[in-house]
Enzyme design. Sequence first.
Site, PDB file in Angstrom:
ATOM      1  N   SER A   1       0.859  -1.184   0.000  1.00 41.97           N
ATOM      2  CA  SER A   1       0.000   0.000   0.000  1.00 41.97           C
ATOM      3  C   SER A   1       0.891   1.228   0.000  1.00 41.97           C
ATOM      4  O   SER A   1       2.016   1.185   0.525  1.00 41.97           O
ATOM      5  CB  SER A   1      -0.905   0.020   1.234  1.00 41.97           C
ATOM      6  OG  SER A   1      -1.542   1.279   1.389  1.00 41.97           O
TER       7      SER A   1
ATOM      8  N   TYR B   1      -1.226   0.417  10.820  1.00 41.21           N
ATOM      9  CA  TYR B   1      -1.479  -0.243   9.531  1.00 41.21           C
ATOM     10  C   TYR B   1      -0.324   0.024   8.566  1.00 41.21           C
ATOM     11  O   TYR B   1       0.172  -0.896   7.890  1.00 41.21           O
ATOM     12  CB  TYR B   1      -2.791   0.277   8.949  1.00 41.21           C
ATOM     13  CG  TYR B   1      -3.082  -0.160   7.543  1.00 41.21           C
ATOM     14  CD1 TYR B   1      -3.590  -1.432   7.279  1.00 41.21           C
ATOM     15  CD2 TYR B   1      -2.879   0.706   6.468  1.00 41.21           C
ATOM     16  CE1 TYR B   1      -3.873  -1.837   5.988  1.00 41.21           C
ATOM     17  CE2 TYR B   1      -3.159   0.305   5.168  1.00 41.21           C
ATOM     18  CZ  TYR B   1      -3.658  -0.962   4.930  1.00 41.21           C
ATOM     19  OH  TYR B   1      -3.932  -1.356   3.644  1.00 41.21           O
TER      20      TYR B   1
END
Length: 251
Positions: free
Chosen positions: A144, A157
Amino acid sequence: MGVREVDEGVIVLLGGRSEMGVRIVRRICAGREVVLAARGSHRLDRESATLMDAGATAVHRVEFDADDLGSHTPLLEKVVADHGRIGVAVLAFGVLGDQIRAERDPAAAVAVLHTDFIAQVNVLTVLANLLRDQGSGQLVVFSSVAGIRVRRANYVYGSGKAGLDGFASGLSDALHGSGVHLLLVRPGFVIGRMTEGMSPAPLSSTPDQVAEAVESGLRRRAGKIWVPGALRLLYAVARVVPQPIWRRMPR
């Protein structure tokens, strides 16, 4: 390198109810068997029907708990024993977690990292060994942009994705010359079930756009792709943004 077919063999989706994962598999499953691996695999009727409608010859369901590390090897070995060589394995499981809770509760922070990094490393290592033994196969790993430069707003995260990005990049190099191809995908904000209720970020994409880019990357045997591609340039700039400004950046 020109456009090629994806590698022959069964398609395995780890995270069988993932919106992005199902849309990726839907694009490449015609004439192939598919294995959907997820918790509560008996509840995958909709996903199975979608893939059968897309031309899969059969859709098999298996129980998969990403956090149960000891189950990964026997599960994947059984997939090969039951259905033959793996052509493409898509790792589409993960959690966003609750950043506010994770900042105060160490167990919550560790749980996010266990699913988004440790479990991914374990599965990838098992799959890499199986595919090396085959001499072929393709792996799809989701990093990501949140892991390219970790932001204060979602650093738990983001740190998991940063670790996974580094691990997958190194694994890709380790697999060079083995016949196994690893595609590392770096999407930005994806508008879908996982981000429902969150305000979309600039340069957001949809699951269908991600799936189209992944299919193209698989066929081109690309090493890394950004979705959308403009994020590559944006994050080249982001790397040099001064820290006092960066720490105020939103999710």
